[in-house]
Design a protein around this motif. Structure first.
Motif: not given
Length: 64
Positions: A1-22
């Motif tokens: 099984m292989t995992t392939k990152i297909t997207g990512y983004a950094f978003v500034q939120t009230p909680e802090g810097l959110r790293m979002a990924y797919t």
């Protein structure tokens, strides 16, 4: 099984810097077994802050 990152983004939120990924999962035969799996976490590391500052500087230089 292989995992392939297909997207990512950094978003500034009230909680802090959110790293979002797919990502997708691919089996040994090359079949996509799961796609568009999403996750995120808050990243307050100095390493990530330095990376983002360097990335922003590079983008701003291209805009000039």
């Amino acid at each position: 099984m292989t995992t392939k990152i297909t997207g990512y983004a950094f978003v500034q939120t009230p909680e802090g810097l959110r790293m979002a990924y797919t990502y997708s999962k691919i089996d040994a035969d090359g079949n996509v077994t799961a796609s568009n799996i999403r996750g995120s976490y808050i990243d307050d590391s100095e390493e990530t802050a330095a990376f983002l500052a360097a990335l922003e500087a590079k983008v701003l230089a291209r805009m000039a």
